[in-house]
Design a protein around this motif. Structure first.
Motif, PDB file in Angstrom:
ATOM      1  N   PHE A  63      -4.248  -2.472  -2.336  1.00 39.75           N
ATOM      2  CA  PHE A  63      -3.339  -1.821  -1.384  1.00 39.75           C
ATOM      3  C   PHE A  63      -4.014  -0.601  -0.764  1.00 39.75           C
ATOM      4  O   PHE A  63      -3.932  -0.379   0.455  1.00 39.75           O
ATOM      5  CB  PHE A  63      -2.047  -1.411  -2.085  1.00 39.75           C
ATOM      6  N   THR A  64      -4.679   0.194  -1.583  1.00 35.87           N
ATOM      7  CA  THR A  64      -5.340   1.398  -1.085  1.00 35.87           C
ATOM      8  C   THR A  64      -6.464   1.051  -0.118  1.00 35.87           C
ATOM      9  O   THR A  64      -6.572   1.639   0.974  1.00 35.87           O
ATOM     10  CB  THR A  64      -5.897   2.216  -2.260  1.00 35.87           C
ATOM     11  N   VAL A  65      -7.290   0.084  -0.482  1.00 30.81           N
ATOM     12  CA  VAL A  65      -8.426  -0.273   0.382  1.00 30.81           C
ATOM     13  C   VAL A  65      -7.930  -0.909   1.682  1.00 30.81           C
ATOM     14  O   VAL A  65      -8.457  -0.625   2.762  1.00 30.81           O
ATOM     15  CB  VAL A  65      -9.403  -1.192  -0.369  1.00 30.81           C
ATOM     16  N   ASN A  66      -6.927  -1.759   1.602  1.00 32.10           N
ATOM     17  CA  ASN A  66      -6.348  -2.316   2.832  1.00 32.10           C
ATOM     18  C   ASN A  66      -5.831  -1.203   3.738  1.00 32.10           C
ATOM     19  O   ASN A  66      -6.016  -1.240   4.964  1.00 32.10           O
ATOM     20  CB  ASN A  66      -5.197  -3.261   2.499  1.00 32.10           C
ATOM     21  N   ALA A  67      -5.172  -0.215   3.132  1.00 31.13           N
ATOM     22  CA  ALA A  67      -4.648   0.910   3.918  1.00 31.13           C
ATOM     23  C   ALA A  67      -5.783   1.683   4.582  1.00 31.13           C
ATOM     24  O   ALA A  67      -5.676   2.093   5.756  1.00 31.13           O
ATOM     25  CB  ALA A  67      -3.827   1.836   3.027  1.00 31.13           C
ATOM     26  N   LEU A  68      -6.884   1.872   3.870  1.00 29.72           N
ATOM     27  CA  LEU A  68      -8.032   2.565   4.449  1.00 29.72           C
ATOM     28  C   LEU A  68      -8.610   1.774   5.617  1.00 29.72           C
ATOM     29  O   LEU A  68      -8.998   2.356   6.641  1.00 29.72           O
ATOM     30  CB  LEU A  68      -9.102   2.781   3.376  1.00 29.72           C
ATOM     31  N   HIS A  69      -8.668   0.465   5.491  1.00 30.46           N
ATOM     32  CA  HIS A  69      -9.160  -0.367   6.590  1.00 30.46           C
ATOM     33  C   HIS A  69      -8.267  -0.209   7.825  1.00 30.46           C
ATOM     34  O   HIS A  69      -8.771  -0.132   8.962  1.00 30.46           O
ATOM     35  CB  HIS A  69      -9.205  -1.836   6.163  1.00 30.46           C
ATOM     36  N   TYR A  70      -6.956  -0.172   7.616  1.00 32.69           N
ATOM     37  CA  TYR A  70      -6.045  -0.036   8.749  1.00 32.69           C
ATOM     38  C   TYR A  70      -6.187   1.335   9.403  1.00 32.69           C
ATOM     39  O   TYR A  70      -6.231   1.454  10.648  1.00 32.69           O
ATOM     40  CB  TYR A  70      -4.599  -0.254   8.308  1.00 32.69           C
ATOM     41  N   MET A  71      -6.286   2.373   8.591  1.00 32.68           N
ATOM     42  CA  MET A  71      -6.450   3.717   9.138  1.00 32.68           C
ATOM     43  C   MET A  71      -7.751   3.834   9.924  1.00 32.68           C
ATOM     44  O   MET A  71      -7.790   4.444  11.002  1.00 32.68           O
ATOM     45  CB  MET A  71      -6.400   4.739   8.005  1.00 32.68           C
ATOM     46  N   ALA A  72      -8.821   3.242   9.409  1.00 37.86           N
ATOM     47  CA  ALA A  72     -10.095   3.273  10.122  1.00 37.86           C
ATOM     48  C   ALA A  72     -10.011   2.476  11.414  1.00 37.86           C
ATOM     49  O   ALA A  72     -10.587   2.873  12.443  1.00 37.86           O
ATOM     50  CB  ALA A  72     -11.200   2.706   9.220  1.00 37.86           C
ATOM     51  N   HIS A  73      -9.301   1.368  11.379  1.00 39.78           N
ATOM     52  CA  HIS A  73      -9.107   0.521  12.564  1.00 39.78           C
ATOM     53  C   HIS A  73      -8.480   1.343  13.695  1.00 39.78           C
ATOM     54  O   HIS A  73      -8.960   1.311  14.839  1.00 39.78           O
ATOM     55  CB  HIS A  73      -8.213  -0.645  12.170  1.00 39.78           C
ATOM     56  N   LEU A  74      -7.447   2.098  13.376  1.00 40.23           N
ATOM     57  CA  LEU A  74      -6.791   2.926  14.390  1.00 40.23           C
ATOM     58  C   LEU A  74      -7.668   4.106  14.789  1.00 40.23           C
ATOM     59  O   LEU A  74      -7.774   4.449  15.976  1.00 40.23           O
ATOM     60  CB  LEU A  74      -5.446   3.424  13.867  1.00 40.23           C
ATOM     61  N   ALA A  75      -8.307   4.726  13.796  1.00 42.71           N
ATOM     62  CA  ALA A  75      -9.139   5.891  14.087  1.00 42.71           C
ATOM     63  C   ALA A  75     -10.326   5.532  14.976  1.00 42.71           C
ATOM     64  O   ALA A  75     -10.815   6.382  15.741  1.00 42.71           O
ATOM     65  CB  ALA A  75      -9.637   6.509  12.779  1.00 42.71           C
ATOM     66  N   ASP A  76     -10.755   4.286  14.898  1.00 46.54           N
ATOM     67  CA  ASP A  76     -11.895   3.835  15.705  1.00 46.54           C
ATOM     68  C   ASP A  76     -11.479   3.382  17.096  1.00 46.54           C
ATOM     69  O   ASP A  76     -12.308   2.845  17.845  1.00 46.54           O
ATOM     70  CB  ASP A  76     -12.630   2.710  14.982  1.00 46.54           C
ATOM     71  N   GLY A  77     -10.209   3.562  17.444  1.00 47.91           N
ATOM     72  CA  GLY A  77      -9.775   3.325  18.811  1.00 47.91           C
ATOM     73  C   GLY A  77      -8.922   2.106  19.049  1.00 47.91           C
ATOM     74  O   GLY A  77      -8.516   1.850  20.189  1.00 47.91           O
ATOM     75  N   ALA A  78      -8.621   1.346  18.010  1.00 47.04           N
ATOM     76  CA  ALA A  78      -7.775   0.163  18.194  1.00 47.04           C
ATOM     77  C   ALA A  78      -6.331   0.582  18.442  1.00 47.04           C
ATOM     78  O   ALA A  78      -5.880   1.653  18.010  1.00 47.04           O
ATOM     79  CB  ALA A  78      -7.853  -0.739  16.971  1.00 47.04           C
ATOM     80  N   SER A  79      -5.611  -0.269  19.142  1.00 48.17           N
ATOM     81  CA  SER A  79      -4.193  -0.022  19.404  1.00 48.17           C
ATOM     82  C   SER A  79      -3.349  -0.453  18.210  1.00 48.17           C
ATOM     83  O   SER A  79      -3.769  -1.286  17.389  1.00 48.17           O
ATOM     84  CB  SER A  79      -3.745  -0.812  20.637  1.00 48.17           C
ATOM     85  N   VAL A  80      -2.168   0.110  18.105  1.00 44.17           N
ATOM     86  CA  VAL A  80      -1.205  -0.361  17.109  1.00 44.17           C
ATOM     87  C   VAL A  80      -0.914  -1.831  17.397  1.00 44.17           C
ATOM     88  O   VAL A  80      -0.673  -2.201  18.557  1.00 44.17           O
ATOM     89  CB  VAL A  80       0.086   0.465  17.169  1.00 44.17           C
ATOM     90  N   PRO A  81      -0.977  -2.703  16.398  1.00 45.40           N
ATOM     91  CA  PRO A  81      -0.784  -4.138  16.654  1.00 45.40           C
ATOM     92  C   PRO A  81       0.630  -4.449  17.122  1.00 45.40           C
ATOM     93  O   PRO A  81       1.571  -3.683  16.895  1.00 45.40           O
ATOM     94  CB  PRO A  81      -1.084  -4.782  15.302  1.00 45.40           C
ATOM     95  N   ASP A  82       0.759  -5.608  17.755  1.00 45.17           N
ATOM     96  CA  ASP A  82       2.076  -6.076  18.191  1.00 45.17           C
ATOM     97  C   ASP A  82       2.855  -6.709  17.047  1.00 45.17           C
ATOM     98  O   ASP A  82       4.092  -6.692  17.041  1.00 45.17           O
ATOM     99  CB  ASP A  82       1.918  -7.094  19.326  1.00 45.17           C
ATOM    100  N   PHE A  83       2.127  -7.292  16.102  1.00 47.73           N
ATOM    101  CA  PHE A  83       2.717  -7.884  14.897  1.00 47.73           C
ATOM    102  C   PHE A  83       1.803  -7.575  13.727  1.00 47.73           C
ATOM    103  O   PHE A  83       0.592  -7.390  13.889  1.00 47.73           O
ATOM    104  CB  PHE A  83       2.829  -9.419  15.011  1.00 47.73           C
ATOM    105  N   VAL A  84       2.396  -7.570  12.524  1.00 51.61           N
ATOM    106  CA  VAL A  84       1.606  -7.453  11.297  1.00 51.61           C
ATOM    107  C   VAL A  84       2.127  -8.455  10.281  1.00 51.61           C
ATOM    108  O   VAL A  84       3.307  -8.837  10.300  1.00 51.61           O
ATOM    109  CB  VAL A  84       1.655  -6.028  10.707  1.00 51.61           C
ATOM    110  N   ALA A  85       1.233  -8.872   9.400  1.00 56.47           N
ATOM    111  CA  ALA A  85       1.594  -9.788   8.316  1.00 56.47           C
ATOM    112  C   ALA A  85       0.596  -9.600   7.195  1.00 56.47           C
ATOM    113  O   ALA A  85      -0.535  -9.158   7.415  1.00 56.47           O
ATOM    114  CB  ALA A  85       1.594 -11.240   8.800  1.00 56.47           C
ATOM    115  N   GLY A  86       1.000  -9.924   5.995  1.00 52.15           N
ATOM    116  CA  GLY A  86       0.101  -9.840   4.853  1.00 52.15           C
ATOM    117  C   GLY A  86       0.393 -10.954   3.876  1.00 52.15           C
ATOM    118  O   GLY A  86       1.519 -11.448   3.798  1.00 52.15           O
ATOM    119  N   HIS A  87      -0.629 -11.352   3.146  1.00 46.53           N
ATOM    120  CA  HIS A  87      -0.493 -12.439   2.179  1.00 46.53           C
ATOM    121  C   HIS A  87      -0.175 -11.839   0.816  1.00 46.53           C
ATOM    122  O   HIS A  87      -0.974 -11.108   0.244  1.00 46.53           O
ATOM    123  CB  HIS A  87      -1.785 -13.243   2.124  1.00 46.53           C
TER     124      HIS A  87
END
Length: 291
Positions: A63-87
């Motif tokens: 959970f922590t590492v996934n959260a870090l990936h998402y934070m980095a994704h946004l910090a690197d300039g990506a937009s907030v997604p239109d949908f999210v899902a997780g397995h």
């Protein structure tokens, strides 16, 4: 284009995960260390006590590492997604991205979930490869074995079963005769099955103490394969524990969006491969939209 972020679940963890992310977000690491009572960086990067493969440690770490990936994704300039899902466990990261709760609350949720699930032993899981879900169910019925449940509808050609280990092994010849391969998974618990009902009950009581916020991004539920409603977050998280992960239907729902583009945020590419398989075997979506 429809941007879709997906988060992997248990099984994607690996020693070294998050190595380029911990220094970027020290506040998250400090929060994880305080909540968990052990250094998250050490667990993920070195795993000196070989705990990362144990459910009660796997789930908070992933959970922590996934959260870090998402934070980095946004910090690197990506937009907030239109949908999210997780397995499975990844659905908690989807809910975090949708602001149903903050990081600390989400970590406490998965810490409790992992502890409850990790305390259950007995049974096992096996992946059936090379047969669709309809054929898998037919083989189980023809074999006369009623003690095995479908845990994960992962892809058109991959279905994961849960149940008593002996009964899973008894099914192997039937699947092999049907042209499928059976791969036992390295777990000692029948996750996402009737054998997790006591865990679901205990987790439901814990969720009574949690206040969830309205979702700012649509989240696809493992339990319903449809977008969450704000009033069903607790119910869906409980049902997810002892019901099937409907990943195929979830992805099919999202593929019906205009020009869907998926990005997997977490260690590995398990979901990317599953999504590719589902794309290659188009099946009509026969679940109604809610909105």
């Amino acid at each position: 284009m429809t941007g879709i972020a997906v988060f992997p679940g248990q099984g994607s963890q690996t020693v070294g995960m998050g190595k380029d992310l911990f220094d970027r977000f020290p506040d998250i690491c400090a929060t994880a260390d305080r909540v968990l009572g052990y250094p998250i960086r050490e667990l993920c990067l070195g795993d000196p006590e070989r705990k990362l493969g144990r459910t009660e440690f796997t789930q908070p770490a992933l959970f922590t590492v996934n959260a870090l990936h998402y934070m980095a994704h946004l910090a690197d300039g990506a937009s907030v997604p239109d949908f999210v899902a997780g397995h499975s466990l990844g659905e908690y990261n989807a809910l975090l991205a949708a602001e149903a709760f903050d990081f600390e609350t989400g970590l406490r949720l998965v810490q409790k979930r992992g502890a409850l699930m990790g305390a259950i032993s007995g049974g096992g899981m096996a992946a059936v490869l090379g047969a669709d879900a309809g054929r898998v169910r037919a083989v189980i019925q023809e074999a006369g074995i009623s003690t095995v449940d479908v845990a994960n509808f992962n892809a058109i050609s991959q279905t994961v079963l849960s149940g008593p280990s002996d009964d899973l092994e008894r099914l192997r010849p039937s699947f092999e005769s049907a042209g499928a391969n059976v791969v036992p998974l390295n777990v000692r618990t029948a996750f996402h099955s009737r054998y997790m009902r006591s865990v679901a009950r205990d987790f439901a009581a814990f969720l009574d103490t949690i206040r969830f916020m309205p979702l700012v991004v649509p989240v696809i539920s493992n339990f319903t394969a449809l977008p969450y409603r704000d009033d069903e977050i607790a119910n869906n998280l409980v049902k997810q524990i002892d019901h099937s992960v409907r990943w195929v239907e979830s992805v099919q729902y999202l593929l019906d969006e205009p020009d869907p583009v998926f990005v997997e945020l977490g260690p590995g590419t398990v979901l990317t491969r599953l999504i590719k398989d589902i794309r290659q075997h188009p099946t009509p979506v026969n679940i109604a939209r809610r909105y």
